[in-house]
Write a protein that holds these residues in place. Sequence first.
Motif, PDB file in Angstrom:
ATOM      1  N   GLU A 135      60.042  31.862 -13.384  1.00  0.00           N
ATOM      2  CA  GLU A 135      61.092  32.908 -13.526  1.00  0.00           C
ATOM      3  C   GLU A 135      62.122  33.329 -12.583  1.00  0.00           C
ATOM      4  O   GLU A 135      63.050  33.901 -12.725  1.00  0.00           O
ATOM      5  CB  GLU A 135      60.477  33.910 -14.387  1.00  0.00           C
ATOM      6  CG  GLU A 135      59.696  33.564 -15.691  1.00  0.00           C
ATOM      7  CD  GLU A 135      58.965  35.033 -16.251  1.00  0.00           C
ATOM      8  OE1 GLU A 135      59.312  35.974 -15.674  1.00  0.00           O
ATOM      9  OE2 GLU A 135      58.250  34.780 -16.996  1.00  0.00           O
ATOM     10  N   HIS A 220      58.653  30.927 -31.893  1.00  0.00           N
ATOM     11  CA  HIS A 220      59.551  30.885 -31.041  1.00  0.00           C
ATOM     12  C   HIS A 220      59.288  29.723 -29.990  1.00  0.00           C
ATOM     13  O   HIS A 220      58.457  30.137 -29.484  1.00  0.00           O
ATOM     14  CB  HIS A 220      60.082  32.331 -30.327  1.00  0.00           C
ATOM     15  CG  HIS A 220      61.080  32.295 -28.928  1.00  0.00           C
ATOM     16  ND1 HIS A 220      62.374  31.873 -29.103  1.00  0.00           N
ATOM     17  CD2 HIS A 220      60.801  31.955 -27.874  1.00  0.00           C
ATOM     18  CE1 HIS A 220      63.031  31.809 -28.236  1.00  0.00           C
ATOM     19  NE2 HIS A 220      61.901  31.932 -27.215  1.00  0.00           N
ATOM     20  N   ASP A 363      66.915  40.222 -32.077  1.00  0.00           N
ATOM     21  CA  ASP A 363      68.501  40.608 -32.028  1.00  0.00           C
ATOM     22  C   ASP A 363      68.529  41.403 -33.246  1.00  0.00           C
ATOM     23  O   ASP A 363      69.551  41.629 -33.787  1.00  0.00           O
ATOM     24  CB  ASP A 363      69.368  39.591 -32.186  1.00  0.00           C
ATOM     25  CG  ASP A 363      69.094  38.616 -33.469  1.00  0.00           C
ATOM     26  OD1 ASP A 363      67.710  39.014 -34.148  1.00  0.00           O
ATOM     27  OD2 ASP A 363      69.591  37.537 -33.614  1.00  0.00           O
ATOM     28  N   ASP A 394      66.614  39.491 -25.547  1.00  0.00           N
ATOM     29  CA  ASP A 394      67.010  38.571 -26.415  1.00  0.00           C
ATOM     30  C   ASP A 394      66.216  37.552 -26.514  1.00  0.00           C
ATOM     31  O   ASP A 394      66.276  36.922 -27.358  1.00  0.00           O
ATOM     32  CB  ASP A 394      68.812  38.397 -26.334  1.00  0.00           C
ATOM     33  CG  ASP A 394      69.594  39.471 -26.220  1.00  0.00           C
ATOM     34  OD1 ASP A 394      69.391  40.171 -27.202  1.00  0.00           O
ATOM     35  OD2 ASP A 394      70.273  39.821 -25.580  1.00  0.00           O
ATOM     36  N   ASN A 395      65.937  36.916 -25.448  1.00  0.00           N
ATOM     37  CA  ASN A 395      64.972  35.748 -25.097  1.00  0.00           C
ATOM     38  C   ASN A 395      63.639  36.052 -25.005  1.00  0.00           C
ATOM     39  O   ASN A 395      63.162  36.759 -24.033  1.00  0.00           O
ATOM     40  CB  ASN A 395      65.657  35.078 -23.785  1.00  0.00           C
ATOM     41  CG  ASN A 395      64.859  33.478 -23.769  1.00  0.00           C
ATOM     42  OD1 ASN A 395      63.825  33.225 -24.505  1.00  0.00           O
ATOM     43  ND2 ASN A 395      65.076  32.953 -22.666  1.00  0.00           N
ATOM     44  N   ASP A 397      61.051  34.421 -24.117  1.00  0.00           N
ATOM     45  CA  ASP A 397      60.522  33.999 -23.110  1.00  0.00           C
ATOM     46  C   ASP A 397      60.437  34.964 -21.960  1.00  0.00           C
ATOM     47  O   ASP A 397      59.607  34.957 -21.031  1.00  0.00           O
ATOM     48  CB  ASP A 397      61.063  32.658 -22.793  1.00  0.00           C
ATOM     49  CG  ASP A 397      60.988  31.465 -23.720  1.00  0.00           C
ATOM     50  OD1 ASP A 397      59.718  31.772 -24.546  1.00  0.00           O
ATOM     51  OD2 ASP A 397      61.539  30.600 -23.647  1.00  0.00           O
TER      52      ASP A 397
END
Length: 1107
Positions: A135, A220, A363, A394-395, A397
Amino acid sequence: MNVFSCFILTFFATICLGVVKSQYDAEGLSGKVKELVEEYLGQNAMQDHLDQLSYSDQILVGDTVLDQLVSNLQDKFEKRILTVQQLQRDVESAYSGTTSTSYECCEFPNSLTEYDLRFKNKVAVNQVCEQISPETDSSPTRLRPSFVESCAQNLVELPSLKWQYFGSEQGVTTRFPALISDSCDDYDNRFRPWYVQANVPVPKEVVVVIDRSGSMGQFHGGVTLMELAKSAAKTVISTLNPYDKFTVIAFSTYTETANVGDTANDDCFSSTLAFATPGNINKVSGFIDSLIADGLTYYSRALDTAFDFFAADVETTDRDRVILFMSDGQPSESSTSTIFDTLRSRNAEVDNSVVILTYGLGDSDFHVLEDMASETSSVIDESDTKPGVFTQVDNPDLLRSQMASYYNFFKIEDEFASDPVWTVPYLDAWGLGVMITASLPVYVRENLVGVAAVDVTIEELFAEATYIVPGELSYSFVINEAGLMIDHPLFPHTGVSEPLFASATAFERDAEFVEIFESMKRGENGEKTFDSTKVLSGGDGRRYGAKEIKIRSTYFWKKIPETDFSVCLVLANEDIQSVLEPQGSLPSGSFLYHRLDLVPPNTACRHLNNYCSMDQSSVFLASRSYEDPEYYLSRVFTAADVNRIEDYMEGSITNNQGLKPGVKDEVVATSYAERWWTELHENPDIEEEVIWRYIGTKNGVFRHFPGTRYPDDYDPVLRPWYEHALANRDSNVLTPPYVDAASGATIVTLSRVLFEGKSGGLHDVINDEVVAVMGVDILLSYFRTVLAEFFPDCVYDESNSRCLLMDKAGFVIFAEEYLESKSVRTNQHLTEVDSNIANLLIRDGILNPISCSNVEASLLQRTYNVSYSGSYSVEVNFGSSCDIVRVIPIEDTNTYMVVQAPVTSVVSCLSYRPRSCTCTSDLENVCETSWTGYACECPCHSPDSHYHPCTNEYDFSSSRVPLCSPENKELTSVAATNMDLSSLPICYEIALAFNQTDPSQPSEDSNTGLIAGVVAAVVLVVAVIAGVVIAKRRKKTKNTRRPSAPPPPVPPITSVPPIPSLLNPAYSSASEDPSAIYVNTQVDKGAYAANNFPPSYEESVGSYYVK
């Protein structure tokens, strides 16, 4: 008629006496074991030698010893503090640029690494490597090469340093020295406890609340949101350290808490915040893994449960308190006012001490989460508060990194921080054992860029405390300001699993200690005398338990200045050191240091695939032999170092090479054993049964024959063979068999203690100080011949008898199947080998269950103790026929012979239904029964109900279970030699082949007593008949014959057939084995002296073996 009757009585009496002796001659076996120890080892001769030397008593002055100890430890801490401060400055100057010349650790070339004993790994001591989080941004800031130079210089100045590293806020860890890692994407420094604690040194209370409603089952990227949330929660709790408290709550229609664990005390997880010990984190991680997505989304119920945990925690501290609240959607409450009313009222109950950090996944409209965060705040200082924070993810991950960065909310911005944060010790991921880290945050232009850290092992940091007092009953220990035990003789830091750091009161359990404990936590000094509890090892706590004694002792304690640690010295009032008077020096060329790889012996040889010395013992000096044990553990030996040690021992230089006073004297004194061993070495009939001989002293001198190399972290005093000797100091001790790693042969060890020398050799085996232990390793196949002489039915089974030789804990030393099996299992217990007999002996109180508390692992170790000294026999029917079961003590040893033989004439026979013993197949060896009544189970362990995991405290008030003596740590392997050993001569032949005699054709030595009885009877018959005939003839010729001339003298006996003996086995029976050994050599026993010994174990270390 009278003559004939006399003959008949004599005939049967002789046969019976011979049979009795051949079947159960325990006294003969005891004497033979003693003879074996004396003849093969020379222990009695060595004790006689010590008795001719002079010893003096040295009384330790507690205040003086403690002051010196604290001074040494303070110096060590100061050096490490200076090192991490220097590393902080070096990072500040090297932090620039986005390019790097360093390899990633997962891609570091193996060709650039070399094995380094200091790091127990292949490393590159002139390079760093980088571990980059998946990351991390594509162009993170790196360190210039000057960082490598600084780390290398630090290692030169302080060789005991371990890993030096810098973890950046961007997720890049730069580590020195370079070490190859297995994976490129499984490490992120920002989520490690050492990193978090450096930024947030104040302990925290963290409640993680995760949404597990049905909507979390959405996918997801091929993974459900629930799985991502679980990963995030586990990462959060992994950032915690044992000073922190935590719990995890899952919510949907209802809330769910972590009701996990193995004992009733584990119920605390459902209602109490738990300390973040490794064990508790693992348990709660298991709860997280079990969660599934289902139900609605009721925020208020989750909040209510979360505040229940804070309300239950009545501890008055300045801990930061936080709820990490994560959801992917709108709440299910009909009115949001319920949520906020709950939040306000419950937070008010705990003085508004809780701040909420909320996370919205996806979201959706997250205004409720935003408002929840703003409703709470954290007090930064007297004039400032900080409101809670909402983060929209939002993501999905990124949920893990976003939630795990919660600690930034509490981060203390102090660019002038110079006092390192010391972590709670932990198990090093790269094999260096239990480690402690000193870390400091690094700022560049007033911005936090990361954390610099250095590691040191507990073993090295507190080595002086471990070895300060060589007495048997005195010791020292170290605690931190939180009262956790950091170092203690009963806390061995084995390096096998993550240790549990519990309160010092778990190790020191006397009521009088509580006052000392509180004083030490306050950083005070003091002194107190009382009758304290001392734990005496049974050899290996897991198998042999321990016992407690009360002894008058004085406790001296003092804080180590400028640290968070305090030291306590415990001196037993009766513990007076025996000091050997100066012994001079060794003759030139007679000392051989064990590092044969650096300075080879005069005559090298090959012994069971080991590089050895043909005619010399080698001497190993353990870390306890040095004034500065840490220096020894961290130094890299060279040939020059070895030569200097040799010169000192042989008197050509006076510099003691850092060794303690008295160590050289022990080396000189133990050289007497070498003289004995080399004489035995010239007798091949003795040598072929012996694998190794050795002697270890209380100060860490270890002499070994044939001479060979040992691991640098070896310590004879802490090995089982030494500990078993101490536990059986009045006996010759045999060990259960083990497999020699070099030869594959099955071995048993005989050993016995050596006492301080006393004029006249009169020793008090209870109170005299043990100064050394000697041991000899022999082939199990040869030990079988010893049993054959005195218990022939145990070996040559004509009568369907079954015999087992067991030790005082019920572990089997010999069973005939051990030689019949190609693979011998070590440490087999009677409960596993013969459950029928085990059940019987448990029922009759011969084999008694015992237990001890393994504090380090929060386990109750369960084993047995043979409590019996008389004569035991019982006639019993296990199902098909009546047998007699006997337990026969073998005097002056730690063993008992268990015999099961058929009964020929049955008077009364106990009917006993065959019963099995519970023996778990689980590799963890967890108990499956409660060990109540007459239950039979193999030695095992169970969760210790005295331990309360949430408070990390032990409560022994309801029952007094002894503490276990520590298990032995794993040792460093010795680097394999590159030498072709096949070109070397064999040191001496080992009789690895054994003549297995057909039971249907008993050998001479299998029935020695019976044969002797028959022979004597036959001789007597012939004599009687001859006498009768001669008498009749004389009567007839009495008056007619002249007296005959005197008979010619009987010719002198010039040779006698050898008698089978333990030192002189005569294998003369028929055998189909072409490799059978035939020995017919007499030994001059008058040339040998006498003595005794206790047992030893060996563990395989790679291709090298270590006792």
